[in-house]
Design a protein around this motif. Structure first.
Motif, PDB file in Angstrom:
ATOM      1  N   VAL A   1       0.901  -1.183   0.353  1.00 58.53           N
ATOM      2  CA  VAL A   1       0.251  -0.180  -0.099  1.00 58.53           C
ATOM      3  C   VAL A   1       0.971   1.276   0.205  1.00 58.53           C
ATOM      4  O   VAL A   1       2.142   1.382   0.553  1.00 58.53           O
ATOM      5  CB  VAL A   1      -1.141  -0.333   1.860  1.00 58.53           C
ATOM      6  N   GLU A   2       1.016   2.066  -0.706  1.00 60.31           N
ATOM      7  CA  GLU A   2       1.653   2.981  -1.578  1.00 60.31           C
ATOM      8  C   GLU A   2       1.139   4.297  -1.112  1.00 60.31           C
ATOM      9  O   GLU A   2      -0.087   3.966  -2.037  1.00 60.31           O
ATOM     10  CB  GLU A   2       2.951   3.024  -2.702  1.00 60.31           C
ATOM     11  N   LYS A   3       1.003   5.846   0.245  1.00 63.29           N
ATOM     12  CA  LYS A   3      -0.135   6.576  -0.629  1.00 63.29           C
ATOM     13  C   LYS A   3       0.074   6.844  -2.329  1.00 63.29           C
ATOM     14  O   LYS A   3       0.768   6.587  -2.606  1.00 63.29           O
ATOM     15  CB  LYS A   3       0.623   7.800  -0.159  1.00 63.29           C
ATOM     16  N   GLY A   4      -1.518   7.424  -2.676  1.00 63.10           N
ATOM     17  CA  GLY A   4      -1.350   7.392  -3.581  1.00 63.10           C
ATOM     18  C   GLY A   4      -1.990   7.069  -4.812  1.00 63.10           C
ATOM     19  O   GLY A   4      -2.327   7.301  -6.141  1.00 63.10           O
ATOM     20  N   ARG A   5      -1.739   5.182  -4.631  1.00 64.67           N
ATOM     21  CA  ARG A   5      -1.949   4.423  -5.400  1.00 64.67           C
ATOM     22  C   ARG A   5      -3.282   3.275  -4.748  1.00 64.67           C
ATOM     23  O   ARG A   5      -2.771   3.162  -3.964  1.00 64.67           O
ATOM     24  CB  ARG A   5      -0.828   3.952  -6.563  1.00 64.67           C
ATOM     25  N   THR A   6      -3.745   3.113  -5.318  1.00 64.97           N
ATOM     26  CA  THR A   6      -4.022   1.331  -5.518  1.00 64.97           C
ATOM     27  C   THR A   6      -3.276   0.540  -5.099  1.00 64.97           C
ATOM     28  O   THR A   6      -2.146   0.360  -5.629  1.00 64.97           O
ATOM     29  CB  THR A   6      -4.681   1.014  -6.620  1.00 64.97           C
ATOM     30  N   PRO A   7      -3.795   0.238  -4.294  1.00 70.77           N
ATOM     31  CA  PRO A   7      -2.872  -1.064  -3.519  1.00 70.77           C
ATOM     32  C   PRO A   7      -2.446  -2.268  -4.453  1.00 70.77           C
ATOM     33  O   PRO A   7      -3.454  -2.636  -5.407  1.00 70.77           O
ATOM     34  CB  PRO A   7      -4.079  -2.386  -2.273  1.00 70.77           C
TER      35      PRO A   7
END
Length: 176
Positions: free
Chosen positions: A164-170
Motif C-alpha cells: 500500500v503506497e500513498k496515492g495509488r491502488t494497493p
C-alpha cells in the motif's frame, strides 16, 4: 542531425526490448517445462495469435485483447501469447514496465475445456514477466489481483506481498 541520432537510438532500444522479450519467452519455457511436465511456448502478439484469438475464444473473453494490445504499444511492453504443444492458444497476457518493475497488467486463459495448461497459465506468465524484468534491469514484478481467489494465488502460491503506497491502488509485489 540530432533527429537522426534520436531515431537511431530509439531503433536500438526497440531492438534491445524485442531481444529481451524473445529471451524471456525462451527462458520461461526452459525454466518451467522440466517442473510442470507440459510442453508450451510463449510468443508475442502476432498475426497467428490474432487469428487464434478471433477463432477460438474471442466471444468468451472478458477483455477485448485486440484493443488492449492496440492501446499498449510502448516499445518496452511485454506481449504474451502462451501456446500448448499442439499449438492451441492457451493464454494472453501483457506486462508493462515502470521505473523499478514490470507489472503483469492483464492475463486471461482460454476458457475452453481441455486446455492442457489449466492451473499453469499464471505461473507461465509470471515466469515470463520475471525473466523479462531481470533482462530489463528491473527489481520487482507487480500484479493487481482482481478478486479474492487470485489474491490468494499470488500471495500463497507465488510469494507476493501486498503493498500500500500513498496515492495509488494497493498492489502485490515480488522481488526478482
Amino acid at each position: 542531425m540530432g533527429r537522426c541520432l534520436l531515431s537511431r537510438e530509439l531503433a536500438r532500444a526497440k531492438e534491445r526490448y524485442q531481444a529481451n522479450a524473445l529471451e524471456a519467452y525462451r527462458s520461461a519455457a526452459r525454466n518451467l517445462i522440466p517442473h510442470i511436465h507440459v510442453d508450451f511456448h510463449v510468443t508475442g502478439w502476432t498475426g497467428r495469435g490474432v487469428d487464434a484469438y478471433r477463432h477460438s475464444w474471442k466471444r468468451r473473453s472478458k477483455w477485448d485483447w485486440e484493443e488492449i494490445f492496440r492501446r499498449h504499444r510502448e516499445p518496452d511492453c511485454l506481449e504474451m501469447a502462451v501456446w500448448s504443444e499442439n499449438s492451441d492458444l492457451c493464454a494472453l497476457g501483457l506486462g508493462l514496465t515502470s521505473g523499478r518493475a514490470v507489472e503483469l497488467r492483464f492475463l486471461e486463459g482460454n476458457g475452453q475445456d481441455g486446455c492442457p495448461l489449466v492451473g499453469r497459465r499464471a505461473l507461465i506468465a509470471l515466469e515470463t514477466v520475471s525473466c523479462y524484468a531481470q533482462l530489463m534491469g528491473k527489481r520487482e514484478v507487480w500484479v493487481n489481483p482482481i478478486n479474492e481467489q487470485t489474491t490468494r494465488l499470488y500471495v500463497d502460491e507465488f510469494g507476493f506481498e501486498r503493498v500500500v503506497e500513498k496515492g495509488r491502488t494497493p498492489f502485490f509485489r515480488r522481488y526478482v
